[in-house]
Every structure is written in C-alpha cells, then in structure tokens.
Motif scaffolding. Structure first.
Motif, short mmCIF file in Angstrom:
data_model
loop_
_atom_site.label_atom_id
_atom_site.label_comp_id
_atom_site.label_asym_id
_atom_site.label_seq_id
_atom_site.Cartn_x
_atom_site.Cartn_y
_atom_site.Cartn_z
N THR A 191 -45.21 93.12 -7.33
CA THR A 191 -45.75 93.80 -8.52
C THR A 191 -44.74 93.80 -9.65
O THR A 191 -45.07 93.51 -10.81
N LEU A 192 -43.49 94.12 -9.34
CA LEU A 192 -42.44 94.15 -10.36
C LEU A 192 -42.23 92.77 -10.98
O LEU A 192 -42.21 92.63 -12.21
N ILE A 193 -42.10 91.76 -10.15
CA ILE A 193 -41.83 90.42 -10.67
C ILE A 193 -43.05 89.90 -11.44
O ILE A 193 -42.89 89.21 -12.45
N GLY A 194 -44.25 90.23 -11.00
CA GLY A 194 -45.44 89.82 -11.74
C GLY A 194 -45.46 90.41 -13.14
O GLY A 194 -45.82 89.73 -14.11
N GLN A 196 -38.23 85.84 -1.46
CA GLN A 196 -39.19 86.28 -2.47
C GLN A 196 -38.46 86.67 -3.76
O GLN A 196 -38.91 86.33 -4.87
N TYR A 197 -37.35 87.34 -3.63
CA TYR A 197 -36.55 87.77 -4.78
C TYR A 197 -36.03 86.56 -5.57
O TYR A 197 -36.16 86.51 -6.80
N LEU A 223 -44.95 84.05 -4.98
CA LEU A 223 -44.37 85.31 -4.51
C LEU A 223 -44.90 85.75 -3.15
O LEU A 223 -44.51 86.81 -2.66
N ASN A 224 -45.79 84.97 -2.55
CA ASN A 224 -46.34 85.35 -1.25
C ASN A 224 -45.26 85.29 -0.19
O ASN A 224 -44.59 84.28 -0.02
#
Length: 329
Positions: free
Chosen positions: A120-123, A210-211, A273-274
């Motif tokens: 959510t944050l990265i999106g 993911q990060y 990001l999955n």
C-alpha cells in the motif's frame, strides 16, 4: 628618482560556464539537484512523506487489539445466525463451516499483513512519483528556464540524462527511507498488539525483495512522469496526457484475454509488488476452478517489470529525441 612598483600576482579569474566551456558533470549534478529540491512543493513533500509514513505505521496500534475474546464471541454469534438462516431457508450447510470461518482476527499479524501494508505504501509513492516526475520535467519549460539551461549546457543529451537520473534517484531514495521507517513501526504493532510468528529467513527474504522491487518501481514511474513532461514541454499538458495514457490501457488490453487484461498499470504494479510467487499451471496440481484460473492468470514479477518498461520505453526515447533534435523555444 624612479621607484619600481611592486609586482602583484593577478588572482585567477574563476571559470564561468559558457557554451564553449560547459560545466563539469559534477557541477551539473550539483546544480540540477539543487534545482530539483528547491521548489516549495518538493520541500513540503520531503516533510510530509515521513510524517505520513509514521502516522500510517502508528495507526496499526489503534486499529488492532491483542485481545481476541470479543472477536470470538462475535464469530460465534455470526455462526449461530448462519445456522438459523440455513435452517429457515433450507440452505445447504457444510461441516467444515464453523465459528472459525466467521472469526476476524483483531491482532496485527506481521506475516502476512506487513506485505499488504508495504505494498500500500509503495503503491501510493508510485502514484506520487509520476506527479513528481511531471513537475520536475515540466516546470522549467513554462518558466522558459530551459532555454538558459540549454545555453549553459549545450550537450542536451547529457542535460536530459542527468536530470532523468536525479529524478529517478530522488524518488528511489524517498521510497527507501519510507520503507525503512515503516517496517520497524509494523514490528512494534506486531509486538504490542499482534503476533510475530513466522518471521523466519524466508519471510525476511520475501519482504526485502518486495522492498527493493518497490524502490526500482517508483524510480521507473518517476522517469515516466519526467519523460512525459519533457516530451510535451509543459506541466499541465503532461498531467492530462499521463492520465489519458495510463487510463487508456484498460481499453487497449481489456477484453483481450485474462492475461492481457492485467497489463493496465494497476495490474503491473501489483505484479511487481506481489510477495507470492506465481506457480505456472503446468507445474500445479490444480486443474480446474477459479483458484486455478487465478494462479494461471496472475502476472509474475518479471512480467510486471516488462510491462512497466513497455509504458516507459517509447515515451523516454521520444522525449530524448525531441530534447536533442528539435529547437528549444
């Protein structure tokens, strides 16, 4: 009587950048970085991003509770209503359906909730990066500063590339800082009102992956915004074209098969990001049903990056061509 005047050594005249003596790349980077971070909106964003991340992380302490007794009572009440409705309306029941089916765990479970929160944050940062890139690339056109910059640095390809690297680098750095702030706050929520079960090496490897993928994704989308602004040479038209460019993908790919339908930007961002690897249908034990269809349709991380590059590549090349081959007016 003649006196000889003392000879005073002349001070060296500082070298000023000119079309015949363009600035060194180090000076160009320093100047462009200063220009990139100087606008008030950028400085406000530099404050708002960490504050927002901290508030988002601390909100997990307020939205979750370590006490599960009330949640179990609510789950049992829902189960009794389900049994009553099934008996009244003659609905089929399954012995596997019990109170646990209706249980909503109020605790913050670091695994798997942290993956969704980081996504959510990265999106959100990815969407902001497109806007940041547009303003970074289009601001100097509306103020006609680009004409002066091109006079000082006549090698326009180097100017274009330097600004592109800085836009992507600043966006990537902001994402790295935001993610580094969020994860400890999520750990605090898990320790205080949740569970840290399952945090083994595989978990940390998946979260780190993911990060890092998120950092690269945000940098690429910032470049997309920058390229659009440099192509149309303005901020307002670039914002409109960015919306049309990204929104039109749903019409282009929609209805052309379940796999192509996911090549809109939302689907590509999710694929990048999955945190769960997609199992090819040929290697799966599942042969039919919606679960098999979803596993087969989902894009892999590589598919996601390829899709993002398909959006970015043509725009970036066109913007580079126009910046180096056409007149700056």
């Amino acid at each position: 009587m003649n006196r000889e005047l003392p000879v005073v050594a002349a001070e060296p005249v500082p070298r000023v950048a000119s079309p015949s003596h363009p600035p060194s790349w180090r000076r160009l980077v320093a100047a462009e970085l200063h220009r990139l971070l100087a606008p008030r909106g950028t400085r406000i964003g530099a404050v708002l991003v960490p504050v927002t991340v901290v508030l988002f992380g601390l909100s997990k302490l307020l939205l979750h509770d370590a006490d599960t007794s009330q949640a179990w009572l609510e789950a049992q009440a829902r189960f009794r209503r389900f049994q009553s409705d099934a008996a009244e309306f003659g609905l089929p029941t399954n012995e596997a359906v019990g109170p646990r089916t209706f249980f909503e765990d109020p605790r913050y479970l670091m695994d798997p909730l942290s993956f969704a929160d980081l996504r959510t944050l990265i999106g959100a940062l990815a969407a902001a990066a497109v806007v940041f890139g547009i303003f970074s690339g289009g601001r100097d056109w509306s103020s006609r500063v680009m004409l002066t910059l091109a006079t000082v640095e006549p090698r326009r390809a180097r100017l274009f590339g330097t600004r592109a690297l800085l836009v992507g680098g600043v966006a990537a750095g902001a994402t790295a800082v935001a993610g580094a702030l969020l994860v400890p706050l999520l750990l605090l929520a898990a320790v205080s009102c949740g569970s840290t079960g399952g945090l083994d090496g595989s978990y940390w490897a998946a979260l780190t992956s993911q990060y890092l993928r998120g950092i690269v994704l945000v940098a690429l989308l910032a470049l997309l915004g920058y390229a659009l602004a440099m192509l149309v040479r303005g901020t307002s038209p670039a914002l409109a074209i960015a919306f049309l460019y990204l929104a039109s993908a749903d019409r282009i790919f929609g209805g052309r098969g379940p796999r192509l339908a996911e090549y809109d930007m939302d689907g590509l961002v999710f694929a990048v990001l999955n945190e769960k690897p997609v199992v090819p249908l040929a290697e799966s034990d599942c042969f039919a049903g919606p679960g098999c269809e979803a596993a087969h349709v989902d894009l892999t991380t590589a598919d996601g990056f390829v899709g993002v590059l398909l959006y970015l590549g043509p725009v970036l090349l066109l913007a580079l061509w126009r910046s180096t081959r056409t007149d700056i007016t």
